[in-house]
Enzyme design. Structure first.
Site, PDB file in Angstrom:
ATOM      1  N   ASN A  42       0.966  -1.185  -0.011  1.00  0.00           N
ATOM      2  CA  ASN A  42       0.069  -0.091  -0.048  1.00  0.00           C
ATOM      3  C   ASN A  42       0.939   1.196  -0.062  1.00  0.00           C
ATOM      4  OD1 ASN A  42       0.632  -0.923   2.599  1.00  0.00           O
ATOM      5  ND2 ASN A  42      -0.799   0.526   3.521  1.00  0.00           N
ATOM      6  N   ILE A  43       0.447   2.079  -0.629  1.00  0.00           N
ATOM      7  CA  ILE A  43       1.193   3.439  -0.720  1.00  0.00           C
ATOM      8  C   ILE A  43       0.332   4.589  -0.588  1.00  0.00           C
ATOM      9  CG2 ILE A  43       2.700   4.914  -2.364  1.00  0.00           C
ATOM     10  CD1 ILE A  43       3.036   2.433  -3.987  1.00  0.00           C
ATOM     11  N   GLU A  44       0.328   5.189   0.629  1.00  0.00           N
ATOM     12  CA  GLU A  44      -0.536   6.264   0.919  1.00  0.00           C
ATOM     13  C   GLU A  44      -0.131   7.638   0.416  1.00  0.00           C
ATOM     14  OE1 GLU A  44      -2.171   3.926   5.076  1.00  0.00           O
ATOM     15  OE2 GLU A  44      -0.875   5.878   5.229  1.00  0.00           O
ATOM     16  N   CYS A  53      -3.991   0.541  -2.838  1.00  0.00           N
ATOM     17  CA  CYS A  53      -3.880  -0.662  -2.027  1.00  0.00           C
ATOM     18  C   CYS A  53      -2.832  -1.547  -2.651  1.00  0.00           C
ATOM     19  CB  CYS A  53      -5.101  -1.323  -2.114  1.00  0.00           C
ATOM     20  SG  CYS A  53      -6.441  -0.326  -1.701  1.00  0.00           S
ATOM     21  N   GLU A  55      -2.928  -4.668  -3.242  1.00  0.00           N
ATOM     22  CA  GLU A  55      -3.470  -5.695  -4.405  1.00  0.00           C
ATOM     23  C   GLU A  55      -3.521  -4.940  -5.591  1.00  0.00           C
ATOM     24  OE1 GLU A  55      -4.570  -4.581  -1.420  1.00  0.00           O
ATOM     25  OE2 GLU A  55      -6.200  -6.020  -0.683  1.00  0.00           O
ATOM     26  N   CYS A  90     -10.273  -4.467  -0.090  1.00  0.00           N
ATOM     27  CA  CYS A  90     -11.268  -3.385  -0.140  1.00  0.00           C
ATOM     28  C   CYS A  90     -12.217  -3.811  -1.153  1.00  0.00           C
ATOM     29  CB  CYS A  90     -11.023  -1.971  -0.305  1.00  0.00           C
ATOM     30  SG  CYS A  90     -10.319  -1.323  -1.800  1.00  0.00           S
ATOM     31  N   CYS A  93     -10.447  -3.048  -4.803  1.00  0.00           N
ATOM     32  CA  CYS A  93      -9.605  -4.244  -5.078  1.00  0.00           C
ATOM     33  C   CYS A  93     -10.483  -5.319  -5.838  1.00  0.00           C
ATOM     34  CB  CYS A  93      -8.744  -4.586  -3.746  1.00  0.00           C
ATOM     35  SG  CYS A  93      -7.465  -3.066  -3.899  1.00  0.00           S
TER      36      CYS A  93
END
Ligand SMILES: [Zn+2]
Length: 135
Positions: A42-44, A53, A55, A90, A93
């Site tokens: 995940n990359i915020e 996300c 995935e 989620c 995804c």
């Protein structure tokens, strides 16, 4: 590659998580039918909306490399990187997976550092909207 090996690739992918806002680290490992492995984390983002996300990172890496036939995916995550139960994909995804995968596509969901539960995409996205609906 065994399910266990795929799962540990997802656990390893958690290490690269960029999650300064939620502190939730997520890893994904996607195995193609041709035997190639694509991992994601995940990359915020400070603006939140651009966050992506693990995935989807794995799926988009694969598709951008010309791979669309997926065999299975492992997904694992936890607050501060501690794996204490399933961190399920989620809804976005799940829909992205359905674009490329059939109902029986296998998903390994991490429960602990060493164990996972195996489900299908249909378990996570029953009565799905798929590419077949618009053909
Ligand atoms: Zn997601």
């Amino acid at each position: 590659m065994t399910d266990k090996e795929l799962y540990f690739e997802a656990v390893k992918a958690m290490e690269n998580s960029y999650s300064p806002y939620s502190s939730c680290k997520v890893g994904a490992a996607l195995l193609t039918k041709s035997g190639k492995l694509f991992t994601g984390t995940n990359i915020e983002n400070a603006a939140f909306g651009p966050t992506v996300c693990a995935e989807r990172v794995a799926v988009f890496k694969a598709v951008s490399e010309g791979e669309r036939d997926f065999f299975k995916i492992a997904v694992v995550g936890g607050k501060n990187g501690e794996i204490n139960g399933i961190f399920a994909p989620c809804g976005v995804c799940r829909q992205v997976l359905r674009e490329f995968c059939s109902d029986d596509f296998e998903i390994l969901l991490g429960e602990t550092k060493d164990n996972f539960k195996k489900v299908t995409l249909k378990d996570l996205l029953p009565i799905s909207f798929s590419p077949e609906n618009v053909q």
